[in-house]
Write a protein that holds these residues in place. Structure first.
Motif, PDB file in Angstrom:
ATOM      1  N   ARG A  13       0.897  -1.226   0.042  1.00 55.56           N
ATOM      2  CA  ARG A  13      -0.047  -0.089   0.118  1.00 55.56           C
ATOM      3  C   ARG A  13       0.874   1.161   0.143  1.00 55.56           C
ATOM      4  O   ARG A  13       0.460   2.136  -0.716  1.00 55.56           O
ATOM      5  N   HIS A  54      -7.636 -11.877  -3.392  1.00 57.73           N
ATOM      6  CA  HIS A  54      -8.166 -10.624  -4.288  1.00 57.73           C
ATOM      7  C   HIS A  54      -7.844  -9.604  -3.252  1.00 57.73           C
ATOM      8  O   HIS A  54      -8.619  -8.488  -3.184  1.00 57.73           O
ATOM      9  N   THR A  57      -3.405  -7.343  -6.212  1.00 55.08           N
ATOM     10  CA  THR A  57      -3.386  -7.820  -7.646  1.00 55.08           C
ATOM     11  C   THR A  57      -2.110  -7.893  -8.194  1.00 55.08           C
ATOM     12  O   THR A  57      -1.177  -7.376  -7.587  1.00 55.08           O
ATOM     13  N   TYR A  68       3.092  -6.231  -7.490  1.00 60.37           N
ATOM     14  CA  TYR A  68       1.538  -6.152  -6.624  1.00 60.37           C
ATOM     15  C   TYR A  68       1.169  -4.676  -6.440  1.00 60.37           C
ATOM     16  O   TYR A  68       1.940  -3.896  -6.125  1.00 60.37           O
ATOM     17  N   GLU A  69      -0.262  -4.886  -6.216  1.00 58.54           N
ATOM     18  CA  GLU A  69      -0.796  -3.444  -5.762  1.00 58.54           C
ATOM     19  C   GLU A  69      -1.996  -3.927  -5.054  1.00 58.54           C
ATOM     20  O   GLU A  69      -2.554  -4.991  -5.238  1.00 58.54           O
ATOM     21  N   THR A  71      -5.681  -4.111  -3.591  1.00 57.65           N
ATOM     22  CA  THR A  71      -7.160  -3.651  -4.102  1.00 57.65           C
ATOM     23  C   THR A  71      -7.945  -2.826  -2.965  1.00 57.65           C
ATOM     24  O   THR A  71      -7.568  -2.828  -1.985  1.00 57.65           O
ATOM     25  N   ALA A  72      -9.213  -2.645  -3.418  1.00 58.20           N
ATOM     26  CA  ALA A  72     -10.318  -2.144  -2.361  1.00 58.20           C
ATOM     27  C   ALA A  72     -10.293  -2.925  -1.281  1.00 58.20           C
ATOM     28  O   ALA A  72     -10.363  -2.769  -0.221  1.00 58.20           O
ATOM     29  N   ARG A  73     -10.463  -4.265  -1.654  1.00 58.60           N
ATOM     30  CA  ARG A  73     -10.726  -5.275  -0.392  1.00 58.60           C
ATOM     31  C   ARG A  73      -9.443  -5.516   0.219  1.00 58.60           C
ATOM     32  O   ARG A  73      -9.427  -5.572   1.610  1.00 58.60           O
ATOM     33  N   GLU A  75      -7.340  -2.963   0.892  1.00 56.89           N
ATOM     34  CA  GLU A  75      -7.479  -1.789   1.590  1.00 56.89           C
ATOM     35  C   GLU A  75      -8.264  -1.949   2.770  1.00 56.89           C
ATOM     36  O   GLU A  75      -7.735  -1.563   3.710  1.00 56.89           O
TER      37      GLU A  75
END
Length: 191
Positions: A13, A54, A57, A68-69, A71-73, A75
């Protein structure tokens, strides 16, 4: 809760996009091998597992690397884990340590409230501690002294951290100089 899970989500993040070596390198700069109970070989497994869930990503990065980034989940999971690490006294110190390493992701007010929740739980635990262990050998009764001392020390430390936060210590997410949670956030605040 896994300190590794929290730390991996937090570092990804913080960078915005990161590969396993970058995550490891960041954790090494924090000295995490001394306090987080991280097994470096399991770091890549953690990244893949978080992607499978998930929470991250995965995309092909430079040759031979996966980037990797969050995701909303991811976060949401990051903040759930961070809040729990700070507010719930855990039997393992690596959980609190991971929460402290990622503390600046929160607003100052939220961090203080979470630490106050921690204090309430510690006070309740202190009130419920048995004052003695009837029928137990004297050396076993020493456990009460250890638990009482540890809880009292934890309460004192928590209050001191709250005081430092209330006095403006540390750059928090809602401070003007905050850069936590965006690419480059591991850099010191702009002067």
């Amino acid at each position: 809760m896994s300190a590794t899970r929290l730390l991996v989500l937090g570092v990804v993040r913080g960078f915005g996009r990161a590969h396993g070596y970058l995550v490891r390198a960041q954790l090494v700069t924090w000295g995490a091998e001394n306090w987080a109970n991280i097994k470096w070989g399991s770091l890549y497994h953690a990244l893949r597992k978080l992607a499978d869930e998930h929470l991250l990503t995965a995309a092909e990065g430079s040759p031979g690397r996966v980037d990797y980034e969050i995701t909303a989940r991811g976060e949401a999971e990051f903040f759930r884990l961070l809040r729990a690490a700070l507010s719930e006294p855990a039997p393992r110190p690596d959980t609190l340590a991971a929460g402290l390493a990622l503390l600046p992701a929160l607003s100052r007010a939220e961090a203080v409230e979470l630490l106050r929740a921690r204090q309430r739980i510690l006070c309740a635990a202190q009130d419920e501690m048995p004052s003695q262990f009837p029928g137990k050998p004297p050396h076993v009764r020493e456990l009460h002294g250890l638990w009482a001392h540890t809880t009292a020390s934890n309460l004192t430390w928590t209050q001191q951290l709250i005081d430092r936060l209330d006095a403006g210590g540390y750059v928090m997410a809602d401070d003007p100089a905050a850069r936590f949670g965006v690419a480059g956030s591991w850099l010191p605040p702009a002067e």
